[in-house]
Design a protein around this motif. Structure first.
Motif, PDB file in Angstrom:
ATOM      1  N   GLY A 116      -4.799 -19.931-100.288  1.00 52.10           N
ATOM      2  CA  GLY A 116      -2.954 -20.110-100.308  1.00 52.10           C
ATOM      3  C   GLY A 116      -2.109 -19.970 -99.965  1.00 52.10           C
ATOM      4  N   VAL A 117      -1.122 -19.805-100.302  1.00 56.63           N
ATOM      5  CA  VAL A 117       0.147 -18.441-100.201  1.00 56.63           C
ATOM      6  C   VAL A 117       0.468 -17.793-101.314  1.00 56.63           C
ATOM      7  N   GLY A 118      -0.714 -17.624-102.402  1.00 54.27           N
ATOM      8  CA  GLY A 118      -0.413 -16.883-103.807  1.00 54.27           C
ATOM      9  C   GLY A 118      -0.909 -17.579-104.962  1.00 54.27           C
ATOM     10  N   SER A 119      -0.381 -17.660-105.985  1.00 53.48           N
ATOM     11  CA  SER A 119      -0.369 -18.645-107.392  1.00 53.48           C
ATOM     12  C   SER A 119       1.457 -19.437-106.629  1.00 53.48           C
ATOM     13  N   PHE A 120       0.962 -20.382-107.013  1.00 52.21           N
ATOM     14  CA  PHE A 120       2.987 -20.910-107.068  1.00 52.21           C
ATOM     15  C   PHE A 120       3.046 -21.584-108.036  1.00 52.21           C
ATOM     16  N   GLU A 121       4.283 -22.514-108.006  1.00 48.51           N
ATOM     17  CA  GLU A 121       5.336 -22.998-108.893  1.00 48.51           C
ATOM     18  C   GLU A 121       6.563 -23.531-108.318  1.00 48.51           C
ATOM     19  N   PRO A 122       6.580 -24.561-108.754  1.00 48.82           N
ATOM     20  CA  PRO A 122       7.684 -25.261-108.124  1.00 48.82           C
ATOM     21  C   PRO A 122       8.790 -24.063-108.723  1.00 48.82           C
ATOM     22  N   ARG A 123       9.886 -24.428-108.337  1.00 53.94           N
ATOM     23  CA  ARG A 123      11.233 -24.195-108.143  1.00 53.94           C
ATOM     24  C   ARG A 123      11.780 -25.181-109.400  1.00 53.94           C
ATOM     25  N   LYS A 124      12.821 -24.977-110.010  1.00 55.71           N
ATOM     26  CA  LYS A 124      12.611 -25.862-111.475  1.00 55.71           C
ATOM     27  C   LYS A 124      14.309 -25.992-111.087  1.00 55.71           C
ATOM     28  N   PHE A 125      15.081 -27.644-112.308  1.00 56.22           N
ATOM     29  CA  PHE A 125      16.248 -27.645-112.131  1.00 56.22           C
ATOM     30  C   PHE A 125      17.084 -26.425-113.409  1.00 56.22           C
ATOM     31  N   SER A 154      15.832 -40.959-109.503  1.00 54.40           N
ATOM     32  CA  SER A 154      16.568 -40.534-109.164  1.00 54.40           C
ATOM     33  C   SER A 154      15.875 -38.912-108.291  1.00 54.40           C
ATOM     34  N   ILE A 155      15.264 -39.015-107.346  1.00 49.55           N
ATOM     35  CA  ILE A 155      15.137 -37.682-106.587  1.00 49.55           C
ATOM     36  C   ILE A 155      16.009 -37.090-105.964  1.00 49.55           C
ATOM     37  N   PHE A 156      15.627 -35.635-106.142  1.00 49.25           N
ATOM     38  CA  PHE A 156      17.020 -34.418-105.911  1.00 49.25           C
ATOM     39  C   PHE A 156      16.262 -33.673-104.949  1.00 49.25           C
ATOM     40  N   GLY A 157      16.700 -32.733-104.026  1.00 45.85           N
ATOM     41  CA  GLY A 157      16.141 -32.287-102.773  1.00 45.85           C
ATOM     42  C   GLY A 157      16.170 -32.774-101.563  1.00 45.85           C
ATOM     43  N   GLY A 158      16.605 -31.793-100.697  1.00 45.57           N
ATOM     44  CA  GLY A 158      17.074 -32.458 -99.152  1.00 45.57           C
ATOM     45  C   GLY A 158      15.999 -32.113 -97.879  1.00 45.57           C
ATOM     46  N   GLY A 242      12.019 -33.180-108.629  1.00 41.32           N
ATOM     47  CA  GLY A 242      12.509 -32.476-108.332  1.00 41.32           C
ATOM     48  C   GLY A 242      11.877 -31.755-107.443  1.00 41.32           C
ATOM     49  N   PHE A 243      12.428 -31.345-106.037  1.00 39.72           N
ATOM     50  CA  PHE A 243      11.532 -31.245-105.002  1.00 39.72           C
ATOM     51  C   PHE A 243      12.731 -29.915-104.338  1.00 39.72           C
ATOM     52  N   PHE A 244      12.100 -28.699-104.869  1.00 36.78           N
ATOM     53  CA  PHE A 244      13.189 -27.371-104.116  1.00 36.78           C
ATOM     54  C   PHE A 244      12.010 -26.493-103.957  1.00 36.78           C
ATOM     55  N   GLY A 245      10.983 -27.126-103.007  1.00 42.82           N
ATOM     56  CA  GLY A 245      10.232 -25.857-102.733  1.00 42.82           C
ATOM     57  C   GLY A 245       9.354 -25.461-104.310  1.00 42.82           C
ATOM     58  N   LEU A 246       8.797 -24.712-103.466  1.00 42.07           N
ATOM     59  CA  LEU A 246       7.902 -23.404-104.146  1.00 42.07           C
ATOM     60  C   LEU A 246       8.092 -21.762-104.391  1.00 42.07           C
ATOM     61  N   ILE A 247       7.930 -21.274-105.707  1.00 38.14           N
ATOM     62  CA  ILE A 247       8.442 -20.060-105.336  1.00 38.14           C
ATOM     63  C   ILE A 247       6.680 -19.287-105.047  1.00 38.14           C
TER      64      ILE A 247
END
Length: 338
Positions: A116-125, A154-158, A242-247
């Motif tokens: 895919g896009v390599g190893s990925f993990e979510p951006r965290k709070f 409570s959902i965070f992100g845009g 939390g939905f801030f995208g992936l690293i």
């Protein structure tokens, strides 16, 4: 030492279909993935979200697609090595010696990178207290939406994930959507839907707010959010998302001597081989002129890469092109009895 014809790195849809194509032509393979389950981004990011562009499948979810692909490769008894990341790669005569982060070793004729896009993990709070609630009442992806029924979320992100899940969960839960800006990066239709639901009192929208703190014993109980101008609100919450995208990280792939272009691996379009003999790349991680980042493109790439692997796995044999509808050998490998 695991000895097999081909090692596939990545258990997303593209990697799974490549395993099917390898099995059809009589090659064995094993699959390594750094996630804890097969399915890649499909299962990790949108297991319940509908996909509309899989050929001959008008609509399916990421989970359904993954389950069907796993069913399709069942006859080949493919061995999976999950929660493992490929760390070391060495050429040993005409074969590759591969070692994972967990010490699993492979002796293979060819390698297919389907990461895919390599190893990925979510951006965290950034709020430190969040760590103790991770996987319990704080999540960065959704695997089972039923746990949120009749709860306060409570959902965070845009972005699209935050908007889509706010809309979806507002049907069964009390939803607060918190975003640090007035503007959203998700689809305009979803933004409008969220605003409509807020006007109708079906969810609560807070813009220009960020998380300030989270409290609770074993489970989250309340969340404090802080406005740009300093105002703080306290919200009762059973769960936080939390939905801030992936690293995205290519990780050790960077050290394998491959031609890398903007975090993707360059390949030819004849068989999707890289500049290193015996290493192929398919799916979102590969690049070539005209590349389309679609699952259906990955299936095509996997079919050609599988056939490219054949000359390394069986150098003394000639690969005959056959259709599964008429090939007795392919049908026997699939376990079809007539």
């Amino acid at each position: 030492m695991n000895k097999t014809d081909v090692l596939i790195i990545g258990a997303g849809p593209t990697g799974l279909f490549c395993a099917h194509q390898l099995g059809i032509i009589g090659l064995s393979c094993e699959i390594v993935d750094n996630l804890d389950k097969a399915g890649g981004q499909c299962i990790e990011l949108y297991p319940d979200k509908p996909i509309y562009d899989i050929p001959a499948v008008p609509e399916c979810t990421g989970e359904e697609l993954t389950n069907n692909l796993l069913q399709q490769i069942k006859p080949f008894n493919v061995k999976f090595h999950l929660n493992e990341r490929v760390e070391e790669l060495k050429k040993n005569q005409n074969r590759w010696h591969v070692k994972t982060s967990g010490g699993v070793e492979f002796d293979v004729a060819a390698i297919v990178i389907a990461g895919g896009v390599g190893s990925f993990e979510p951006r965290k709070f950034s709020v430190k207290e969040c760590e103790k609630f991770e996987g319990n009442s704080l999540f960065y992806s959704i695997k089972d939406k039923s746990i949120f029924k009749d709860k306060s979320i409570s959902i965070f992100g845009g972005g699209d994930s935050a908007l889509d899940w706010a809309i979806e969960l507002s049907n069964t839960s009390k939803v607060n959507l918190i975003h640090r800006r007035d503007g959203f990066s998700g689809a305009e239709s979803s933004v409008q839907k969220v605003k409509d639901l807020n006007d109708q009192g079906k969810l609560n929208l807070f813009t220009k707010y960020q998380m300030d703190s989270v409290t609770g014993d074993k489970q989250i109980e309340t969340v404090k959010i802080k406005h740009d101008e300093g105002e703080i609100k306290e919200i009762k919450s059973d769960y936080v998302l939390g939905f801030f995208g992936l690293i995205m990280q290519l990780g050790p792939i960077l050290d394998w001597g491959l031609n890398i272009n903007k975090k993707t691996v360059e390949v030819n379009t004849e068989n999707f081989e890289t500049n290193v003999d015996g290493i192929f790349a398919i799916g979102d991680i590969c690049s070539y002129p005209g590349k389309l980042k679609l699952i259906l493109s990955g299936f095509h790439e996997g079919a050609l890469a599988a056939r490219g692997c054949f000359k390394y796995a069986k150098p003394d044999e000639k690969l005959r092109f056959e259709f599964t509808t008429t090939s007795k050998a392919a049908q026997e490998r699939l376990g079809i009895k007539k």
